[in-house]
Design a protein around this motif. Sequence first.
Motif, PDB file in Angstrom:
ATOM      1  N   ASP A 238       2.877   0.938   1.941  1.00 48.63           N
ATOM      2  CA  ASP A 238       4.202   1.513   1.385  1.00 48.63           C
ATOM      3  C   ASP A 238       4.089   2.930   1.413  1.00 48.63           C
ATOM      4  O   ASP A 238       3.302   3.347   0.434  1.00 48.63           O
ATOM      5  CB  ASP A 238       4.868   0.497   0.376  1.00 48.63           C
TER       6      ASP A 238
ATOM      7  N   ILE B 195       4.820   6.452  -0.540  1.00 46.41           N
ATOM      8  CA  ILE B 195       5.130   6.822  -1.769  1.00 46.41           C
ATOM      9  C   ILE B 195       5.833   8.256  -1.800  1.00 46.41           C
ATOM     10  O   ILE B 195       5.170   9.265  -1.302  1.00 46.41           O
ATOM     11  CB  ILE B 195       3.834   6.825  -2.889  1.00 46.41           C
TER      12      ILE B 195
ATOM     13  N   GLN C 236       0.154   6.296   0.382  1.00 49.34           N
ATOM     14  CA  GLN C 236       0.699   5.052   0.581  1.00 49.34           C
ATOM     15  C   GLN C 236       0.141   4.174  -0.350  1.00 49.34           C
ATOM     16  O   GLN C 236      -0.962   4.347  -0.847  1.00 49.34           O
ATOM     17  CB  GLN C 236       0.446   4.565   2.035  1.00 49.34           C
ATOM     18  N   THR C 237       0.630   3.109  -0.611  1.00 54.51           N
ATOM     19  CA  THR C 237       0.077   1.861  -1.417  1.00 54.51           C
ATOM     20  C   THR C 237      -1.159   1.528  -0.791  1.00 54.51           C
ATOM     21  O   THR C 237      -1.203   1.071   0.274  1.00 54.51           O
ATOM     22  CB  THR C 237       1.204   0.720  -1.843  1.00 54.51           C
TER      23      THR C 237
ATOM     24  N   PHE D 293       8.532   3.805  -4.232  1.00 53.82           N
ATOM     25  CA  PHE D 293       7.856   3.344  -3.174  1.00 53.82           C
ATOM     26  C   PHE D 293       8.491   1.673  -2.865  1.00 53.82           C
ATOM     27  O   PHE D 293       9.051   1.259  -4.222  1.00 53.82           O
ATOM     28  CB  PHE D 293       6.256   3.185  -2.804  1.00 53.82           C
TER      29      PHE D 293
END
Length: 242
Positions: free
Chosen positions: A165, A167, A192-193, A224
């Motif tokens: 995901d 951010i 990103q996560t 996010f």
Amino acid sequence: VVVEEMLTGPECSLLAFTDGITVRPMATSQDHKRALEGDLGPNTGGMGAYAPAPVMTPELVQTVYDTILVPVVQGLANEGITYQGCLYAGLMITAGGPKVVEFNCRFGDPETQAVLPLLDGDLAQIMYACTQGTLRRDMVHWKQGAACCVIMASKGYPASSHKGDVISGLDAVDDDIVVFHSGTKKADGLYQTNGGRVLGVTAMGEDLKAAIDKAYVNVRKISFDGQQVRSDIGAKGLRHLK
């Protein structure tokens, strides 16, 4: 059948630097293990922390130093073990005084993200002194005020974690905010996560309320998909101050 004493009271942490002889406590802290507000829901690795913890009065810190930290380091020395580095004492403050729940031979997470920003000294110098047996009391000092670290976790945490995901908002946080990356990756120029606990957003303030308020102002700048954030990190500390 195992019969154990039930420990009742608030939990808190007291970390210390040691070179095997000298022991220097760090600022006290309090972690928030449960996933949901009000300390509800499943246990996590920690959804946030603040320092110092008001429940740990100077008198209690001295008690822990005298009856727990120093005897442990001395006991190890008596067994031929020179313990050098960080000693983490997880404590329960009971009606009968502080009791040890656990020891760790490392910095705690997320307590460290709230404690070390308050260090008024050279961390590298202190850590090197620990390894050389030259730690001095005057090396370790702490800033006035307080710090609050709020964890931003991914969708599904702690049962699972969601990766990939995007951010956004990291470039919008205030200059004096420290954002610790614990579960992120960078792909195609975007963060990103990449794990359960994604970010630790730490703010410092002249007092605990100021630190909490500043932390959440900046948490709201970051987003996010599926993010999980407790809204009450540090609230128990504010209640104790009343």
